[in-house]
Design a protein around this motif. Sequence first.
Motif, mmCIF file in Angstrom:
data_model
loop_
_atom_site.group_PDB
_atom_site.id
_atom_site.type_symbol
_atom_site.label_atom_id
_atom_site.label_comp_id
_atom_site.label_asym_id
_atom_site.label_seq_id
_atom_site.Cartn_x
_atom_site.Cartn_y
_atom_site.Cartn_z
ATOM 1 N N LEU A 34 -28.110 -37.310 -42.153
ATOM 2 C CA LEU A 34 -27.010 -37.861 -43.332
ATOM 3 C C LEU A 34 -26.215 -36.361 -43.869
ATOM 4 C CD1 LEU A 34 -28.878 -40.565 -45.134
ATOM 5 C CD2 LEU A 34 -26.931 -40.821 -43.814
ATOM 6 N N ILE A 35 -27.303 -35.453 -44.055
ATOM 7 C CA ILE A 35 -26.345 -33.999 -44.687
ATOM 8 C C ILE A 35 -25.434 -33.603 -43.831
ATOM 9 C CG2 ILE A 35 -26.748 -31.722 -45.052
ATOM 10 C CD1 ILE A 35 -29.645 -32.257 -46.299
ATOM 11 N N SER A 36 -25.560 -33.559 -42.492
ATOM 12 C CA SER A 36 -24.704 -33.144 -41.799
ATOM 13 C C SER A 36 -23.378 -33.924 -41.480
ATOM 14 C CB SER A 36 -25.277 -32.571 -40.241
ATOM 15 O OG SER A 36 -26.243 -31.469 -40.205
ATOM 16 N N GLY A 37 -23.937 -35.135 -41.342
ATOM 17 C CA GLY A 37 -22.601 -36.134 -41.084
ATOM 18 C C GLY A 37 -21.877 -36.152 -42.406
ATOM 19 N N VAL A 38 -22.380 -36.677 -43.583
ATOM 20 C CA VAL A 38 -21.531 -36.249 -44.701
ATOM 21 C C VAL A 38 -20.782 -35.326 -45.053
ATOM 22 C CG1 VAL A 38 -21.664 -36.918 -47.295
ATOM 23 C CG2 VAL A 38 -22.990 -38.187 -45.696
ATOM 24 N N ARG A 39 -21.729 -33.921 -44.855
ATOM 25 C CA ARG A 39 -21.113 -32.677 -45.088
ATOM 26 C C ARG A 39 -19.794 -32.324 -44.106
ATOM 27 N NH1 ARG A 39 -24.913 -27.764 -44.640
ATOM 28 N NH2 ARG A 39 -25.468 -27.714 -46.878
ATOM 29 N N PHE A 40 -20.134 -32.511 -42.769
ATOM 30 C CA PHE A 40 -18.828 -32.197 -42.005
ATOM 31 C C PHE A 40 -17.802 -33.381 -41.996
ATOM 32 C CE2 PHE A 40 -21.920 -29.845 -39.487
ATOM 33 C CZ PHE A 40 -21.409 -28.681 -39.318
ATOM 34 N N TRP A 41 -18.112 -34.563 -42.317
ATOM 35 C CA TRP A 41 -16.903 -35.581 -42.554
ATOM 36 C C TRP A 41 -16.277 -35.414 -43.847
ATOM 37 C CZ3 TRP A 41 -17.235 -39.652 -46.379
ATOM 38 C CH2 TRP A 41 -16.072 -40.470 -46.274
ATOM 39 N N SER A 42 -16.949 -35.074 -44.856
ATOM 40 C CA SER A 42 -16.344 -34.771 -46.119
ATOM 41 C C SER A 42 -15.439 -33.574 -46.059
ATOM 42 C CB SER A 42 -16.844 -34.962 -47.293
ATOM 43 O OG SER A 42 -18.160 -34.096 -47.191
#
Length: 299
Positions: free
Chosen positions: A181-189
């Motif tokens: 979730l960290i990588s997903g949310v961070r990169f997506w945002s």
Amino acid sequence: MSRARKNESAPLAFVAGATAGAVEGAVSYPFEFLKTQAQLSSTTTSGTAQRMPNVILLARSTVQAHGVSGLYTGVGAVVAGAVAKAGVRFAAYERFKTLLADPEGKVSGTRSLAAGLGAGMLEAMLVITPSETIKTKLIDDQRRPTPRYHGLVHGTSTIIQEEGILGIYRGLFPTMVRQGLISGVRFWSYSGLKALVAGNTRPGEVMPTGVTMVIASLSGAATVLATQPFDVVKTRMQSLTAKEQYRNSFHCSARIFSEESLFTFWRGTTPRLARFMISTPIIFVVYEQVIAISGARQP
């Protein structure tokens, strides 16, 4: 919609990510220490309710008892892990983006999120769980009247001798979920905000470093709020007494909810948010600059 960067190789992404991770880990570690201390504090110690720990008081008591160096307990595991995890994260993310790109080389927001999730899961399995477990146990050990571990090497070897190699893989499931979730949310945002800002700039205009840092800070804040509950469960599962207290991550979550409160899942948010607001810009800016210095592309 972002574009997969074909001129940015996995080895270069690894080096740039590892450099960014080392700088970030060293600079922001005291916030990580205080966050972990706060999360290890339970409201049901010996059956007696305790107040929510104040991070300022935690910092003050740590410095009084152990000096300023006490705020860096476990930093070796985190910096070493930061180098490896950032390298794996960026290299994997770039690889996944290339695989998920459409025929024109473009990557949609959803696919960027998927690439980030995949990169986070991979780094959790390969790097983060061992480094986080060692860090948490070293910090938890310092809370004892008489600490047992004498530094990173001694602590790690003792844990492995007493618990086997699985001893440094405690909390693997919540770590994988959190990191995905960290990588997903961070990169997506980050990618979404950067594309939004870039859409309002003139063609060929270089985005100022200050703007990049603001975007990265906002990305970090969103990441913390979305993943904090998993971070709390991860920390509890990696504590010295986890084997005696929790059967698994779900049992740990149930006990926190029933014996403490829903708000406990967001314990340590303030120092973690402070760390992310500092570390996320450092990671992205250092990464972008290393790539730029290599001549692969412009920052």
